[in-house]
Motif scaffolding. Structure first.
Motif, PDB file in Angstrom:
ATOM      1  N   GLU A 272       0.832  -1.212   0.000  1.00 27.76           N
ATOM      2  CA  GLU A 272       0.000   0.000   0.000  1.00 27.76           C
ATOM      3  C   GLU A 272       0.865   1.260   0.000  1.00 27.76           C
ATOM      4  N   LEU A 273       1.965   1.230   0.756  1.00 31.64           N
ATOM      5  CA  LEU A 273       2.870   2.379   0.775  1.00 31.64           C
ATOM      6  C   LEU A 273       3.520   2.581  -0.588  1.00 31.64           C
ATOM      7  N   ALA A 274       3.905   1.473  -1.229  1.00 34.30           N
ATOM      8  CA  ALA A 274       4.533   1.574  -2.546  1.00 34.30           C
ATOM      9  C   ALA A 274       3.586   2.191  -3.563  1.00 34.30           C
ATOM     10  N   LEU A 275       2.326   1.812  -3.483  1.00 36.06           N
ATOM     11  CA  LEU A 275       1.331   2.344  -4.412  1.00 36.06           C
ATOM     12  C   LEU A 275       1.053   3.818  -4.145  1.00 36.06           C
ATOM     13  N   GLU A 276       0.951   4.193  -2.877  1.00 37.83           N
ATOM     14  CA  GLU A 276       0.647   5.578  -2.521  1.00 37.83           C
ATOM     15  C   GLU A 276       1.826   6.494  -2.778  1.00 37.83           C
ATOM     16  N   ALA A 277       3.046   6.060  -2.450  1.00 41.40           N
ATOM     17  CA  ALA A 277       4.241   6.902  -2.609  1.00 41.40           C
ATOM     18  C   ALA A 277       4.841   6.805  -4.001  1.00 41.40           C
ATOM     19  N   ASP A 278       4.349   5.860  -4.816  1.00 41.82           N
ATOM     20  CA  ASP A 278       4.832   5.659  -6.184  1.00 41.82           C
ATOM     21  C   ASP A 278       6.327   5.318  -6.187  1.00 41.82           C
ATOM     22  N   ILE A 279       6.723   4.379  -5.336  1.00 40.40           N
ATOM     23  CA  ILE A 279       8.096   3.882  -5.320  1.00 40.40           C
ATOM     24  C   ILE A 279       8.050   2.365  -5.222  1.00 40.40           C
ATOM     25  N   SER A 280       9.154   1.706  -5.541  1.00 43.68           N
ATOM     26  CA  SER A 280       9.193   0.247  -5.554  1.00 43.68           C
ATOM     27  C   SER A 280       9.369  -0.316  -4.144  1.00 43.68           C
ATOM     28  N   LEU A 281       9.116  -1.618  -4.022  1.00 40.24           N
ATOM     29  CA  LEU A 281       9.287  -2.288  -2.731  1.00 40.24           C
ATOM     30  C   LEU A 281      10.760  -2.286  -2.310  1.00 40.24           C
ATOM     31  N   ASP A 282      11.668  -2.396  -3.277  1.00 38.46           N
ATOM     32  CA  ASP A 282      13.099  -2.350  -2.954  1.00 38.46           C
ATOM     33  C   ASP A 282      13.483  -0.987  -2.383  1.00 38.46           C
ATOM     34  N   GLU A 283      12.914   0.074  -2.936  1.00 40.54           N
ATOM     35  CA  GLU A 283      13.195   1.414  -2.424  1.00 40.54           C
ATOM     36  C   GLU A 283      12.615   1.601  -1.023  1.00 40.54           C
ATOM     37  N   ILE A 284      11.464   0.979  -0.768  1.00 43.43           N
ATOM     38  CA  ILE A 284      10.883   1.030   0.579  1.00 43.43           C
ATOM     39  C   ILE A 284      11.797   0.328   1.571  1.00 43.43           C
ATOM     40  N   ALA A 285      12.322  -0.835   1.175  1.00 42.74           N
ATOM     41  CA  ALA A 285      13.222  -1.577   2.063  1.00 42.74           C
ATOM     42  C   ALA A 285      14.482  -0.765   2.365  1.00 42.74           C
ATOM     43  N   ALA A 286      15.023  -0.098   1.356  1.00 42.27           N
ATOM     44  CA  ALA A 286      16.221   0.724   1.551  1.00 42.27           C
ATOM     45  C   ALA A 286      15.934   1.900   2.479  1.00 42.27           C
ATOM     46  N   ALA A 287      14.754   2.505   2.314  1.00 44.13           N
ATOM     47  CA  ALA A 287      14.384   3.650   3.159  1.00 44.13           C
ATOM     48  C   ALA A 287      14.171   3.210   4.601  1.00 44.13           C
ATOM     49  N   GLN A 288      13.536   2.057   4.796  1.00 39.14           N
ATOM     50  CA  GLN A 288      13.311   1.553   6.147  1.00 39.14           C
ATOM     51  C   GLN A 288      14.630   1.184   6.824  1.00 39.14           C
ATOM     52  N   ALA A 289      15.555   0.622   6.057  1.00 40.71           N
ATOM     53  CA  ALA A 289      16.865   0.296   6.615  1.00 40.71           C
ATOM     54  C   ALA A 289      17.613   1.568   7.000  1.00 40.71           C
ATOM     55  N   ALA A 290      17.496   2.598   6.159  1.00 39.39           N
ATOM     56  CA  ALA A 290      18.158   3.870   6.457  1.00 39.39           C
ATOM     57  C   ALA A 290      17.594   4.500   7.720  1.00 39.39           C
ATOM     58  N   GLU A 291      16.298   4.319   7.953  1.00 41.51           N
ATOM     59  CA  GLU A 291      15.688   4.834   9.175  1.00 41.51           C
ATOM     60  C   GLU A 291      16.299   4.169  10.406  1.00 41.51           C
ATOM     61  N   LEU A 292      16.625   2.876  10.304  1.00 43.61           N
ATOM     62  CA  LEU A 292      17.266   2.182  11.419  1.00 43.61           C
ATOM     63  C   LEU A 292      18.699   2.670  11.612  1.00 43.61           C
ATOM     64  N   TRP A 293      19.390   2.957  10.480  1.00 44.77           N
ATOM     65  CA  TRP A 293      20.770   3.426  10.574  1.00 44.77           C
ATOM     66  C   TRP A 293      20.844   4.770  11.278  1.00 44.77           C
ATOM     67  N   LYS A 294      19.791   5.563  11.143  1.00 44.79           N
ATOM     68  CA  LYS A 294      19.791   6.899  11.738  1.00 44.79           C
ATOM     69  C   LYS A 294      19.719   6.849  13.262  1.00 44.79           C
ATOM     70  N   ARG A 295      19.253   5.713  13.810  1.00 47.10           N
ATOM     71  CA  ARG A 295      19.097   5.610  15.259  1.00 47.10           C
ATOM     72  C   ARG A 295      20.445   5.219  15.878  1.00 47.10           C
ATOM     73  N   THR A 296      21.031   6.108  16.604  1.00 48.66           N
ATOM     74  CA  THR A 296      22.326   5.859  17.229  1.00 48.66           C
ATOM     75  C   THR A 296      22.187   5.890  18.748  1.00 48.66           C
ATOM     76  N   LEU A 297      23.067   5.157  19.417  1.00 47.15           N
ATOM     77  CA  LEU A 297      23.075   5.094  20.874  1.00 47.15           C
ATOM     78  C   LEU A 297      24.408   5.618  21.397  1.00 47.15           C
ATOM     79  N   SER A 298      24.356   6.295  22.508  1.00 46.99           N
ATOM     80  CA  SER A 298      25.571   6.780  23.150  1.00 46.99           C
ATOM     81  C   SER A 298      26.029   5.771  24.194  1.00 46.99           C
ATOM     82  N   LEU A 299      27.309   5.428  24.176  1.00 45.28           N
ATOM     83  CA  LEU A 299      27.845   4.491  25.157  1.00 45.28           C
ATOM     84  C   LEU A 299      27.834   5.077  26.567  1.00 45.28           C
TER      85      LEU A 299
END
Length: 319
Positions: free
Chosen positions: A215-242
């Motif tokens: 549904e997101l791919a259809l609404e945003a007009d992007i492929s499922l692979d691009e969605i997976a890359a964007a979701q992975a990038a969202e996880l990369w943005k989350r950093t923790l301080s030691l």
């Protein structure tokens, strides 16, 4: 033809937007605002005239490139036509200079548009979390403005400010994304993240449930692979301080650094990694050497055992 309008009244009020607690930054930004305030706004007819001049200059660049290429080819063939094309080059070069001057005037007359959009994005989150100040946002907006001038099509009849605003907002948004996380995210992926967030919010309001990737791919007009890359990038943005406490409401709580296991000192780990890389390169060099030699299987085995290739320690030839 009237190309320029009078400077807008009250432009000095833009100086108030530069307040970010840094007097030196405010002073520099105020000087910048004064400098760009010297350029008058363009009329719609002026925008068209400058856009046409820029277009003619681009066509002249192609013409000059073709003439020089033709002259160079004729010179290679033993002929000399440089003198013949000189009269043709002179007016074309003037068109190129006129186009460059028109582009510069076009950009300078719209710099206050980049300032306007930069102030729209200049909020507390951008300052504290993304670490981007108003000067950085303005510079990013200026880059978008230059792209807009280069791509503006005067034939479509749109006012330039309407067209340029999209490019300015895009470059400012990318600047914030790039500085808002210690992990570099490609601009294309950053754009997809913004699309997904907008589409997800819209679908959740519409259906009152979490949307699927399809549904997101259809609404945003992007492929499922691009969605997976964007979701992975969202996880990369989350950093923790030691050094951050594990329990946010308890300042005396243990930190992540204190509970993470340590299998050895950093020096030992680094040394071990260096040895692994060195042995790998060493083994590759020996294997390449053996491949170039005319040795049977037994002889190759002896050489490998002697140099310790293929696992294990080095062995003497007698063994």
């Amino acid at each position: 033809m009237t190309v320029l309008e009078q400077s807008p009244a009250g432009f000095e009020d833009f100086a108030e937007w530069s307040e970010d607690g840094n007097e030196s930054t405010e002073g520099l930004y105020f000087i910048y605002l004064q400098e760009i305030g010297r350029y008058k706004l363009l009329t719609k007819e002026g925008e068209v005239h400058l856009a046409q001049t820029i277009e003619i200059g681009k066509q002249a660049e192609e013409e000059v490139s073709g003439l020089i290429t033709m002259a160079a080819l004729s010179h290679t063939a033993g002929q000399n036509h440089f003198a013949d094309i000189y009269d043709q080059l002179t007016p074309e070069l003037q068109k190129i200079r006129d186009g460059q001057s028109a582009k510069e005037l076009f950009v300078n007359s719209n710099l206050r548009l980049a300032v306007f959009w930069a102030t729209k994005f200049n909020n507390s989150y951008v300052k504290k979390m993304a670490g981007v100040n108003l000067m950085d946002l303005t510079q990013a907006g200026n880059m978008g403005l230059i792209r807009a001038v280069e791509k503006f099509d005067w034939r479509k009849g749109f006012k330039f400010s309407t067209y340029a605003s999209w490019w300015i907002r895009r470059d400012i948004s990318r600047e914030i994304v790039q500085h808002g996380t210690p992990v570099h995210i490609p601009p294309r992926v950053g754009d997809n993240i913004a699309k997904l967030q907008k589409s997800e919010h819209k679908l959740m309001l519409l259906y009152d449930s979490d949307p699927t990737d399809e549904e997101l791919a259809l609404e945003a007009d992007i492929s499922l692979d691009e969605i997976a890359a964007a979701q992975a990038a969202e996880l990369w943005k989350r950093t923790l301080s030691l050094d951050a406490p594990l329990r946010t409401n308890d300042a005396s709580s243990e930190t992540l650094f204190e509970v993470v296991g340590d299998s050895g000192s950093g020096t030992d780990v680094a040394k071990e990694a260096e040895e692994i890389v060195a042995n790998s390169e060493y083994a590759k060099a020996v294997a390449t050497l053996l491949a170039s030699c005319d040795l049977n299987d037994d002889e190759q085995t002896v050489v490998k055992l002697f140099y310790g290739v293929g696992g294990g320690s080095k062995k003497e030839p007698k063994k």
